[in-house]
Design an enzyme around this catalytic site. Structure first.
Site, mmCIF file in Angstrom:
data_model
loop_
_atom_site.group_PDB
_atom_site.id
_atom_site.type_symbol
_atom_site.label_atom_id
_atom_site.label_comp_id
_atom_site.label_asym_id
_atom_site.label_seq_id
_atom_site.Cartn_x
_atom_site.Cartn_y
_atom_site.Cartn_z
ATOM 1 N N VAL A 66 0.871 -1.174 0.000
ATOM 2 C CA VAL A 66 0.000 0.000 0.000
ATOM 3 C C VAL A 66 0.906 1.221 0.000
ATOM 4 C CG1 VAL A 66 -1.769 1.300 1.237
ATOM 5 C CG2 VAL A 66 -1.868 -1.203 1.200
ATOM 6 N N GLU A 98 4.591 -13.982 5.599
ATOM 7 C CA GLU A 98 5.766 -13.580 6.374
ATOM 8 C C GLU A 98 5.738 -12.070 6.488
ATOM 9 O OE1 GLU A 98 8.871 -15.042 3.900
ATOM 10 O OE2 GLU A 98 8.650 -17.086 4.599
ATOM 11 N N ASN A 103 8.091 -4.389 11.306
ATOM 12 C CA ASN A 103 7.003 -3.683 10.630
ATOM 13 C C ASN A 103 5.747 -3.704 11.513
ATOM 14 O OD1 ASN A 103 5.027 -2.697 8.917
ATOM 15 N ND2 ASN A 103 5.840 -3.745 7.110
ATOM 16 N N TYR A 110 -2.294 -7.575 10.317
ATOM 17 C CA TYR A 110 -2.468 -9.028 10.284
ATOM 18 C C TYR A 110 -3.069 -9.555 11.588
ATOM 19 C CZ TYR A 110 0.362 -8.588 6.089
ATOM 20 O OH TYR A 110 0.846 -8.229 4.862
#
Length: 141
Positions: A66, A98, A103, A110
């Site tokens: 994104v 993964e 991050n 997630y």
């Protein structure tokens, strides 16, 4: 949101370059090859895309990108949901991916989508960060 095709590879590579640091960027040739793999598919929207593949009853997110100007608007979640829905239609019962331990934004995305840590690859990324292997069961509903 629309399906991504191999001819979209240059535009997807430009988006990937905006979304990832130089050492993590994928070029048009790599993206085209990914989309041409058996079981692979992609979804493309203004400002982002996702590439995934299904093998047997497992799916894998290959990349989700994104662009910075489109973040924090739900696009990443929509792309992820679209990839999961497509994976279910293609027979997948679980999805893997993964993500860099460094991050935090992606990890939050997630986690909110129900992914949990299933493994770790030490010093996997060029910056030395570990890769977290995440998994989520998929439901046909």
């Amino acid at each position: 949101m629309r399906p991504a095709a191999p001819e979209d590879a240059p535009a997807l590579a430009a988006l990937h370059a905006k979304a990832f640091p130089p050492t993590g960027r994928w070029g048009a040739d790599a993206i085209r090859l990914m989309l041409e793999m058996p079981g692979a598919f992609g979804l493309h929207a203004k400002g982002g895309f996702v590439l995934a593949r299904v093998a047997a009853d497992e799916a894998e997110i290959l990349t989700l990108a994104v662009a910075p100007g489109h973040r924090r608007r739900g696009l990443g979640g929509a792309l992820l949901a679209g990839a999961m829905a497509q994976a279910v239609l293609r027979g997948a019962a679980a999805m893997f991916l993964e993500v860099s331990e460094a991050n935090a934004a992606a990890r939050a995305l997630y986690a909110a989508a129900g992914f949990a840590e299933a493994g770790r690859r030490r010093r996997y990324y060029p910056d030395g960060a570990d890769a977290l292997v995440l998994r989520r069961d998929l439901s046909p509903s």
